[in-house]
Design a protein around this motif. Structure first.
Motif, PDB file in Angstrom:
ATOM      1  N   LEU A 120      21.774  45.351  49.839  1.00 18.27           N
ATOM      2  CA  LEU A 120      23.091  44.805  50.164  1.00 18.27           C
ATOM      3  C   LEU A 120      24.058  44.974  49.008  1.00 18.27           C
ATOM      4  N   ARG A 121      23.594  44.763  47.799  1.00 18.85           N
ATOM      5  CA  ARG A 121      24.469  44.934  46.636  1.00 18.85           C
ATOM      6  C   ARG A 121      24.911  46.386  46.490  1.00 18.85           C
ATOM      7  N   ALA A 122      24.011  47.314  46.786  1.00 14.93           N
ATOM      8  CA  ALA A 122      24.393  48.727  46.754  1.00 14.93           C
ATOM      9  C   ALA A 122      25.400  49.036  47.858  1.00 14.93           C
ATOM     10  N   GLY A 123      25.242  48.368  49.013  1.00 14.20           N
ATOM     11  CA  GLY A 123      26.180  48.568  50.110  1.00 14.20           C
ATOM     12  C   GLY A 123      27.582  48.115  49.775  1.00 14.20           C
ATOM     13  N   ALA A 124      27.682  47.137  48.861  1.00 12.06           N
ATOM     14  CA  ALA A 124      28.990  46.663  48.408  1.00 12.06           C
ATOM     15  C   ALA A 124      29.405  47.297  47.090  1.00 12.06           C
ATOM     16  N   ALA A 125      28.671  48.308  46.641  1.00 19.78           N
ATOM     17  CA  ALA A 125      28.955  49.037  45.393  1.00 19.78           C
ATOM     18  C   ALA A 125      28.916  48.121  44.175  1.00 19.78           C
ATOM     19  N   LEU A 126      28.002  47.159  44.184  1.00 19.54           N
ATOM     20  CA  LEU A 126      27.845  46.242  43.054  1.00 19.54           C
ATOM     21  C   LEU A 126      26.742  46.676  42.110  1.00 19.54           C
TER      22      LEU A 126
END
Length: 255
Positions: free
Chosen positions: A45-51
């Motif tokens: 999920l964090r990768a999906g939000a570019a975090l």
């Protein structure tokens, strides 16, 4: 437009947390991400939000690399609710929810804020300080903040964790309503029965890789869940068609 992970690999320090993950998520559907602790659910999920940066591959929205999108454009498209969300200032609930409008230029859109407060049943304490709320109330306010931004995608990491049973059911209904209105919803859950009830699709991770991905009934099988969690699982189907998932024995007891 679809949110797509393409050969996504993410390393945190020296540890590879996600390895060559590919999956397409469709708008208007609820996808639940499942897997044992450490499987890579939150990192996805964090990768999906570019975090977190990708070591290889990418996450794309409508063909555009999410990590390369202008920050405001990305925030307008993707709303992210972290597992450990917190508020560090003594603010009114309404003002916290209004922060969700910042990606749209900072102007307060009262109608959007009111809708988010109503949807999360937080309007009754909109004038209270967020510091005076219980943990469950605060969790609902933070969800309202994301919804006030009216993103096209909602990525929510364990949004039920601090909620009592009533508000868990309400939050699940809210996720279904958001998807029915056209929003893409990707949510990490731990409770398998709740996951079966709310999801259209399930992405099952094991050790940072995709074990299975597809419609709920084809992914949440005893064999797949046993492989992911290391437990024997029984899937019970109620008269109304809902599935109840029961873990019966640890895998080590079966050998």
């Amino acid at each position: 437009m679809e949110l797509i992970a393409e050969g996504l690999t993410v390393a945190l320090g020296r540890r590879t947390v996600l390895r060559d993950v590919s999956a397409a998520f469709a708008p208007g559907r609820v996808t639940v991400v499942l897997g044992a602790n450490g499987a890579g659910k939150s990192t996805l999920l964090r990768a999906g939000a570019a975090l977190v940066p990708a070591a290889a591959g990418r996450v794309a929205l409508g063909g555009a690399d999410v990590a390369a999108m202008p920050v405001r454009e990305r925030a307008q498209a993707i709303g992210y609710l972290p597992q450990d969300a917190a508020v560090h200032w003594n603010m009114r609930v309404r003002d916290v929810v209004a922060l969700g409008r910042l990606p749209h230029g900072g102007g307060v859109a009262d109608a959007a804020v009111d809708r988010a407060l109503a949807a999360t049943r937080t309007a009754d304490f909109a004038e209270r300080s967020v510091r005076d709320l219980s943990g469950g109330e605060r969790a609902r306010v933070l969800l309202a903040r994301v919804l006030a931004g009216e993103p096209r995608w909602l990525l929510a990491d364990e949004p039920l964790a601090s909620l009592d049973p009533l508000h868990q059911l309400e939050a699940l209904a809210l996720l279904r309503d958001a998807a029915a209105a056209g929003m893409g919803v990707v949510v990490v859950l731990h409770d398998l029965t709740q996951a079966a009830a709310v999801s259209d699709e399930v992405l099952l991770l094991k050790d940072g890789q995709v074990l299975a991905h597809g419609p709920t009934e084809t992914v949440m099988t005893p064999d797949n869940l046993a492989a992911a969690y290391g437990v024997a699982v029984e899937v019970l189907v109620r008269a109304d068609g809902r599935r109840v998932i029961v873990a019966t024995e640890a895998a080590r007891q079966l050998s």
